[in-house]
Design a protein around this motif. Structure first.
Motif, short mmCIF file in Angstrom:
data_model
loop_
_atom_site.label_atom_id
_atom_site.label_comp_id
_atom_site.label_asym_id
_atom_site.label_seq_id
_atom_site.Cartn_x
_atom_site.Cartn_y
_atom_site.Cartn_z
N ALA A 99 31.14 5.63 -4.44
CA ALA A 99 32.24 5.16 -3.59
C ALA A 99 31.73 4.14 -2.57
O ALA A 99 32.38 3.12 -2.32
CB ALA A 99 32.91 6.34 -2.89
N LEU A 100 30.57 4.41 -1.99
CA LEU A 100 30.00 3.47 -1.03
C LEU A 100 29.59 2.16 -1.71
O LEU A 100 29.78 1.08 -1.16
CB LEU A 100 28.81 4.10 -0.31
CG LEU A 100 29.16 5.24 0.65
CD1 LEU A 100 27.89 5.92 1.15
CD2 LEU A 100 30.00 4.74 1.82
N ALA A 101 29.05 2.26 -2.92
CA ALA A 101 28.61 1.06 -3.65
C ALA A 101 29.80 0.19 -4.07
O ALA A 101 29.75 -1.03 -3.99
CB ALA A 101 27.78 1.44 -4.86
N THR A 102 30.87 0.82 -4.53
CA THR A 102 32.01 0.07 -5.07
C THR A 102 33.07 -0.24 -4.02
O THR A 102 33.89 -1.12 -4.25
CB THR A 102 32.71 0.85 -6.19
OG1 THR A 102 33.24 2.07 -5.66
CG2 THR A 102 31.77 1.14 -7.35
N THR A 103 33.07 0.50 -2.92
CA THR A 103 34.11 0.46 -1.89
C THR A 103 35.46 0.91 -2.44
O THR A 103 36.50 0.56 -1.91
CB THR A 103 34.24 -0.94 -1.22
OG1 THR A 103 34.80 -1.86 -2.14
CG2 THR A 103 32.90 -1.44 -0.69
N LEU A 104 35.45 1.69 -3.52
CA LEU A 104 36.67 2.16 -4.17
C LEU A 104 36.65 3.69 -4.30
O LEU A 104 35.58 4.30 -4.27
CB LEU A 104 36.80 1.55 -5.56
CG LEU A 104 37.02 0.04 -5.61
CD1 LEU A 104 36.90 -0.47 -7.03
CD2 LEU A 104 38.37 -0.32 -5.01
N PRO A 105 37.84 4.30 -4.47
CA PRO A 105 37.88 5.74 -4.71
C PRO A 105 37.18 6.09 -6.02
O PRO A 105 37.28 5.35 -7.00
CB PRO A 105 39.37 6.07 -4.80
CG PRO A 105 40.07 4.89 -4.21
CD PRO A 105 39.17 3.71 -4.40
N ILE A 106 36.51 7.22 -6.02
CA ILE A 106 35.81 7.72 -7.21
C ILE A 106 36.31 9.12 -7.51
O ILE A 106 36.31 9.99 -6.63
CB ILE A 106 34.28 7.78 -6.98
CG1 ILE A 106 33.72 6.40 -6.59
CG2 ILE A 106 33.56 8.37 -8.19
CD1 ILE A 106 33.81 5.35 -7.66
#
Length: 117
Positions: A99-106
């Motif tokens: 989530a931190l790497a993509t800035t998206l919900p996982i």
């Protein structure tokens, strides 16, 4: 060890600016390297948008083929990462990092069955 699926939930709409995507790509490369070094890496990959999908639906003893997603929504599956982890807590830790790497919900989801090889 069990297998866990980390699903990247991509919002519908325009992608971020190229410089933002480049930074996310660097973050993902680092995340994938961490997975490899920890022995948790199995597979990861991004997906084309839902408009590129084809749905196969059983119907009256045959299969109906239609273009596009089966449902509309504000998010779609944008990518996946399959990891090995000893338990859900460890898989959730990988999910947090994703989530931190993509800035998206996982979304983190265990596979059915027993231990992975």
């Amino acid at each position: 060890m069990k297998y866990y699926l980390l699903s990247v939930m991509q919002p519908v709409g325009e992608p971020p600016a190229p410089e933002v995507l480049a930074e996310i790509g660097k973050n993902l490369d680092r995340f994938h390297q961490e997975l490899r070094e920890a022995g948790a890496w199995v597979f990861a990959g991004g997906l084309h948008g839902p408009e590129s999908s084809t749905v196969l639906r059983p119907r009256d003893g045959d299969v109906l083929v239609t273009d596009g997603p089966y449902a509309e929504g504000k998010e779609h599956l944008g990518g996946i990462c399959l990891v090995r982890a000893p338990d859900l807590d460890a898989a959730l830790d990988w999910g947090r990092r994703a989530a931190l790497a993509t800035t998206l919900p996982i979304e983190v989801r265990p596979f059915m069955g027993e231990a992975a090889d």
